[in-house]
Scaffold this active site. Structure first.
Site, short mmCIF file in Angstrom:
data_model
loop_
_atom_site.label_atom_id
_atom_site.label_comp_id
_atom_site.label_asym_id
_atom_site.label_seq_id
_atom_site.Cartn_x
_atom_site.Cartn_y
_atom_site.Cartn_z
N VAL A 134 15.45 -7.34 -1.40
CA VAL A 134 16.49 -6.45 -0.89
C VAL A 134 17.06 -7.07 0.38
O VAL A 134 16.31 -7.41 1.31
CB VAL A 134 15.94 -5.04 -0.62
CG1 VAL A 134 16.99 -4.17 0.05
CG2 VAL A 134 15.50 -4.43 -1.93
N PHE A 188 0.82 -1.22 0.00
CA PHE A 188 0.00 0.00 0.00
C PHE A 188 0.86 1.27 0.00
O PHE A 188 0.57 2.23 -0.70
CB PHE A 188 -0.92 0.01 1.23
CG PHE A 188 -2.03 -0.98 1.13
CD1 PHE A 188 -3.16 -0.72 0.39
CD2 PHE A 188 -1.94 -2.21 1.78
CE1 PHE A 188 -4.19 -1.63 0.28
CE2 PHE A 188 -2.96 -3.14 1.69
CZ PHE A 188 -4.09 -2.85 0.94
N GLY A 189 1.94 1.27 0.80
CA GLY A 189 2.76 2.47 0.92
C GLY A 189 3.58 2.71 -0.33
O GLY A 189 3.59 3.81 -0.89
N GLU A 213 -11.99 -12.11 11.70
CA GLU A 213 -12.61 -12.32 10.39
C GLU A 213 -12.44 -13.77 9.94
O GLU A 213 -13.38 -14.37 9.40
CB GLU A 213 -12.00 -11.34 9.37
CG GLU A 213 -12.37 -9.92 9.74
CD GLU A 213 -11.96 -8.84 8.72
OE1 GLU A 213 -12.49 -7.74 8.82
OE2 GLU A 213 -11.13 -9.11 7.86
N ALA A 247 -3.58 -0.14 6.52
CA ALA A 247 -3.32 0.30 5.14
C ALA A 247 -3.34 1.83 5.02
O ALA A 247 -2.52 2.42 4.32
CB ALA A 247 -4.35 -0.33 4.22
C1 LIG Z 1 -4.59 -10.79 7.01
C2 LIG Z 1 -4.47 -9.29 7.08
C3 LIG Z 1 -5.62 -8.51 7.11
C4 LIG Z 1 -5.52 -7.12 7.18
N1 LIG Z 1 -6.68 -6.38 7.19
C5 LIG Z 1 -6.59 -5.03 7.19
C6 LIG Z 1 -7.77 -4.24 7.11
O1 LIG Z 1 -8.89 -4.76 7.06
N2 LIG Z 1 -7.63 -2.88 7.09
C7 LIG Z 1 -6.39 -2.29 7.14
O2 LIG Z 1 -6.29 -1.06 7.08
N3 LIG Z 1 -5.26 -3.02 7.24
C8 LIG Z 1 -5.33 -4.37 7.25
N4 LIG Z 1 -4.19 -5.12 7.33
C9 LIG Z 1 -2.89 -4.43 7.47
C10 LIG Z 1 -2.44 -3.86 6.15
O3 LIG Z 1 -2.54 -4.83 5.13
C11 LIG Z 1 -1.00 -3.36 6.31
O4 LIG Z 1 -0.98 -2.38 7.31
C12 LIG Z 1 -0.50 -2.78 5.00
O5 LIG Z 1 -0.43 -3.77 4.00
C13 LIG Z 1 0.88 -2.16 5.20
O6 LIG Z 1 1.31 -1.63 3.98
P1 LIG Z 1 2.85 -1.58 3.63
O7 LIG Z 1 2.96 -0.86 2.33
O8 LIG Z 1 3.60 -1.04 4.81
O9 LIG Z 1 3.31 -3.09 3.48
P2 LIG Z 1 2.71 -4.28 2.61
O10 LIG Z 1 1.40 -3.94 2.02
O11 LIG Z 1 2.80 -5.47 3.48
O12 LIG Z 1 3.77 -4.41 1.42
C14 LIG Z 1 5.10 -4.77 1.63
C15 LIG Z 1 5.68 -5.25 0.32
O13 LIG Z 1 7.08 -5.35 0.46
C16 LIG Z 1 7.57 -6.53 -0.14
N5 LIG Z 1 8.81 -6.87 0.55
C17 LIG Z 1 8.98 -7.15 1.85
N6 LIG Z 1 10.28 -7.34 2.15
C18 LIG Z 1 10.95 -7.18 0.98
C19 LIG Z 1 12.33 -7.25 0.63
N7 LIG Z 1 13.28 -7.48 1.53
N8 LIG Z 1 12.66 -7.06 -0.66
C20 LIG Z 1 11.72 -6.82 -1.61
N9 LIG Z 1 10.40 -6.72 -1.32
C21 LIG Z 1 10.02 -6.90 -0.04
C22 LIG Z 1 6.43 -7.53 0.06
O14 LIG Z 1 6.50 -8.56 -0.93
C23 LIG Z 1 5.19 -6.63 -0.10
O15 LIG Z 1 4.74 -6.59 -1.44
C24 LIG Z 1 -4.25 -6.51 7.25
C25 LIG Z 1 -3.09 -7.29 7.24
C26 LIG Z 1 -3.21 -8.67 7.15
C27 LIG Z 1 -1.95 -9.51 7.12
#
Ligand SMILES: Cc1cc2nc3c(=O)[nH]c(=O)nc-3n(C[C@H](O)[C@H](O)[C@H](O)COP(=O)(O)OP(=O)(O)OC[C@H]3O[C@@H](n4cnc5c(N)ncnc54)[C@H](O)[C@@H]3O)c2cc1C
Length: 438
Positions: free
Chosen positions: A84, A19-20, A175, A322
């Site tokens: 990474v 998401f970020g 859920e 998210a």
């Molecule tokens: C089962 C579940 C249900 C959820 N339900 C909700 C909800 O209903 N509402 C809500 O707001 N939030 C929910 N969340 C939380 C939400 O999904 C996270 O807060 C959000 O995805 C965080 O975004 P992000 O961009 O920080 O990381 P992420 O979306 O997790 O993305 C991280 C990305 O980095 C990549 N990555 C990681 N390490 C490396 C590396 N070393 N090298 C290359 N790529 C890498 C991964 O493959 C991934 O694509 C839920 C989470 C889970 C697990």
């Protein structure tokens, strides 16, 4: 390696297409920068619907979206599948599975991974659900266990295959427990006439005194009522001691024989190596200033689940949701442009839009600021928000059709076991079975 070779524009390397990371890339579209996004997968995962993939009511492709396709019209965007491994902040490079890459700006958006709190046995045998491979593993385990149960004629032998213990009563646990209970109540006997509803036990455990501990008490109370009506047994104030693949033990002696423990009791930041220990906060998150910059750095940003912006207003950082990741991504994208143009930067301020959780059909809980409501209307809001947030028109359409099908037939989804899953056998299962970041 430089992604764009001799470009006149600064190179922004974004690690993670969650998401970020997506939001940063969007903010930088058509701007005087080159973007290189790196991710271990070539797709974005919509984690909030992973539980429906685990139950086989949605196919994994409908909650994932190709990162290349998403940015195919953005000329300053490049993508590489790469993991990474290490950050070298002193020379502005990163080590990756495809070689060394230099950056002008680095955005760490790697999200989080499951936290087993150092318990190796639990890590070995319990099922995490943070990625599509893990959700599929869980699906295979659930349906393989039902197949095994059909073969067992003696109740004591059958019961562990039909006992599901979910640890962690946050939104994921709630859920998933609701979804397993609905499967048992409405679907299971159609697919498995040999099994009866009351053969199946579903427990939802948490060491806290209420479910959905980060939401209002009103939401927790309603969720607990819904879960109990669905037949989920709540084990609150219950701390897990051990799980060896056959029995889960709680402090105080309670033991449940089960072949399925699903672990959503904690997460920790997925930080690549190279970040100084004094910059790592509780929950293995990178400490940032109010511009989401890693403390002590001018050009490295950390956003979303992997970041901890510690301020007097947020002494524990922001919640791992998210919206935080999206809003941080938006802030960082804009601030990178301000920095390039020599303009004033704008500190990050989180606009909390509220929380939602669903517990089966027609039931959800919503805390939207001061407005709190539960039941059918909250469920409609949940449906709308999730459909709206999914990436890709095709995905929205497919998920909507699936939901409509499930709603009227009580029997949607395919529930296929495409490959065999062996509990604890990390080597022969799909990646990320137990630890994305070991
Ligand atoms: C089962 C579940 C249900 C959820 N339900 C909700 C909800 O209903 N509402 C809500 O707001 N939030 C929910 N969340 C939380 C939400 O999904 C996270 O807060 C959000 O995805 C965080 O975004 P992000 O961009 O920080 O990381 P992420 O979306 O997790 O993305 C991280 C990305 O980095 C990549 N990555 C990681 N390490 C490396 C590396 N070393 N090298 C290359 N790529 C890498 C991964 O493959 C991934 O694509 C839920 C989470 C889970 C697990």
């Amino acid at each position: 390696m430089s992604a764009t070779d001799k470009s006149k524009f600064p190179l922004v390397v974004i690690v993670g297409g969650g998401f970020g990371g997506l939001e940063v890339a969007r903010r930088l579209a058509d701007k005087p920068v080159e973007i290189l996004m790196l991710d271990k997968h070539n797709y974005h995962t919509f984690q909030p619907l992973l539980y429906q993939v685990a139950l086989g009511s949605l196919e994994s492709e409908s909650i994932a979206f190709s990162l290349r396709k998403n940015f195919s019209n953005q000329s300053n965007f490049r993508f590489r599948i790469a993991e990474v491994k290490q950050i070298h902040s002193e020379k502005n490079t990163i080590d990756t599975s495809i070689g060394e890459i230099a950056y002008d700006f680095l955005v760490i958006a790697t999200g989080s991974t499951t936290n087993f709190f150092g318990n190796k046995d639990i890590e070995h045998y319990a099922m995490p659900m943070k990625s599509i491979p893990e959700a599929l593993n869980l699906r295979y385990l659930i349906f393989q266990n039902l197949e095994e149960a059909v073969l067992k004629k003696v109740k004591e032998e059958r019961e562990p295959y039909l006992t599901f213990v979910l640890v962690g009563a946050g939104p994921t646990g709630v859920e998933l427990a609701g979804a397993i209970a609905e499967f048992r109540n409405y679907v299971m006997e159609k697919d498995y006439p040999e099994l009866k509803k009351d053969h199946v036990n579903i427990y939802l455990a948490d060491f806290q005194p209420r479910v959905l501990g980060t939401m209002s008490e009103q939401a927790s109370k309603a969720a607990e009522d819904y879960l109990e009506k669905l037949g989920v047994e709540l084990l609150l104030n219950a701390k897990v001691e051990s799980y060896d693949g056959t029995a889960i033990k709680f402090e105080g002696g309670k033991t449940i024989k089960t072949k399925s423990v699903i672990w959503s009791a904690g997460v920790m930041g997925a930080i690549p190596d190279g970040v100084d220990k004094d910059k790592i906060e509780r929950g293995n998150r990178i400490r940032t200033d109010n511009l989401c910059r890693m403390v002590g750095s001018e050009n490295i940003f950390a956003i979303g689940d992997v970041a901890a912006m510690i301020t007097p207003e947020t002494p524990k950082g922001h919640p791992g949701v998210a919206q935080v990741a999206i809003q941080m991504g938006d802030n960082v994208g804009k601030n990178i442009l301000h920095i390039i143009k020599g303009e004033e930067t704008k500190p990050f301020k989180y606009n909390d839009k509220g929380s939602l959780a669903t517990i089966g059909r027609n039931k959800a809980v919503a805390d939207l600021g001061k407005i709190k409501f539960q039941g059918f209307f909250a469920w409609l809001v949940w449906i709308f928000v999730h459909l709206f947030s999914l990436l890709g028109t095709r995905n929205k359409f497919i998920v909507f059709l699936n939901w409509m099908g499930n709603y009227f037939s009580y029997n949607g989804g395919s529930r296929l076991i495409i490959r065999r899953f062996v509990l604890g056998d990390v080597k022969n299962n799909a990646e990320e079975v137990t630890k994305a970041n070991a």
